[in-house]
Design a protein around this motif. Structure first.
Motif, PDB file in Angstrom:
ATOM      1  N   ARG A 194       0.864  -1.075   0.002  1.00 55.25           N
ATOM      2  CA  ARG A 194       0.019   0.003  -0.207  1.00 55.25           C
ATOM      3  C   ARG A 194       0.830   1.226   0.014  1.00 55.25           C
ATOM      4  O   ARG A 194       0.475   2.322  -0.719  1.00 55.25           O
ATOM      5  N   LYS A 239      -8.090  -3.160  -4.870  1.00 48.21           N
ATOM      6  CA  LYS A 239      -8.378  -4.393  -3.915  1.00 48.21           C
ATOM      7  C   LYS A 239      -8.132  -5.730  -4.685  1.00 48.21           C
ATOM      8  O   LYS A 239      -7.536  -6.481  -4.123  1.00 48.21           O
ATOM      9  N   ARG A 259      -3.429   0.140  -4.287  1.00 48.58           N
ATOM     10  CA  ARG A 259      -4.694   0.420  -3.555  1.00 48.58           C
ATOM     11  C   ARG A 259      -5.588  -0.498  -3.933  1.00 48.58           C
ATOM     12  O   ARG A 259      -6.711  -0.613  -3.236  1.00 48.58           O
TER      13      ARG A 259
END
Length: 268
Positions: free
Chosen positions: A127, A134, A132
């Protein structure tokens, strides 16, 4: 990641050595006035397991930590000589150390999972690197845990605390966390010393599997482990590299008397 990103320069020519991943040249490491590693030179082959053996305090872990600049965290530490990674001296002052540690990952003697979920342990550093999405993170988590032979054991509790895992599982999680950064080299500092025999065997199986994709350097005090899993072995003593050769030769017909004495348990 290209080795180009390790150096804060706009242009540099890189000649990739197809045989060796690391080339150590005249390396000395000091803690203040104490010389912990004494002018050593050797080459570490790609996709091999290289074992570093020798008694406590002989320079093995000091050398290992120098390969991804962990010794920088010790104010009195300084190095002379070179460690070439894809023909770039990673001890150079203009090396991007953050990028280096993505290329050359390290797992320590004692498992050190973050006090977070299993999932967040894997994604913590990713991250910060800017990923980022998912679905991408999910894929990296599964891939890393599979490579660390841990997926089947934890896939139903990814959002549970990593601290709930057994010692052996925690160590494999730390390996998975390192693999998530997609390194080329994996440094293991006595990764089995705190584990039970069953967990130890799983880590050894994992190392043998991972060497097909990574170059692995392992510090171990376990002579049987070194002989089982490594392709090459380096014997350190009092900061000197006494002998470095194919593991079978080191354990059956070493060139140096000190090596034979250590292997046979006469000292150490």
């Amino acid at each position: 990641m290209s080795a180009l990103s390790l150096v804060d320069r706009s242009v540099i020519e890189v000649k990739v050595n197809q045989e060796n991943i690391l080339n150590v040249k005249n390396l000395s490491i000091y803690y203040g006035s104490n010389q912990a590693v004494k002018n050593i030179s050797f080459e570490i082959a790609k996709n091999d397991v290289t074992a570093l053996i020798g008694p406590s305090g002989c320079g093995k872990s000091t050398f290992l930590r120098s390969v991804n600049r962990m010794n920088d965290l010790i104010p009195i530490s300084r190095s002379e000589g070179e460690i070439l990674y894809e023909d770039i001296n990673i001890l150079d002052s203009n090396i991007n150390v953050v990028a280096l540690r993505k290329e050359i990952g390290m797992v320590f003697q004692k498992p050190n999972p973050f006090p977070k979920s299993i999932y967040n342990n894997i994604t913590h550093a990713i991250r910060f690197s800017g990923i980022r999405n998912k679905s991408v993170l999910d894929e990296i988590v599964e891939s890393s845990l599979r490579k660390a032979a841990l997926w089947d054991e934890v896939k139903d509790r990814l959002h549970k605390s990593a601290l709930s895992l057994s010692g052996g599982q925690q160590q494999r999680l730390c390996i998975a966390r390192t693999l998530a950064m997609k390194p080329s080299v994996l440094l293991l500092d006595e990764p089995c010393s705190a584990l039970d025999p069953i967990s130890n065997a799983k880590i050894e199986e994992l190392i043998l599997d991972l060497k097909h994709e990574y170059s692995i350097v392992i510090v171990t005090h376990n002579m049987h482990q070194a002989s089982r899993i490594s392709d090459r072995t380096a014997f350190f003593l009092n900061g000197d590299l006494v002998e470095y050769d194919i593991t079978e030769k080191i354990f059956t017909n070493p060139n140096e008397k000190k090596t034979e004495e250590y292997i046979s348990g006469r000292f150490g």
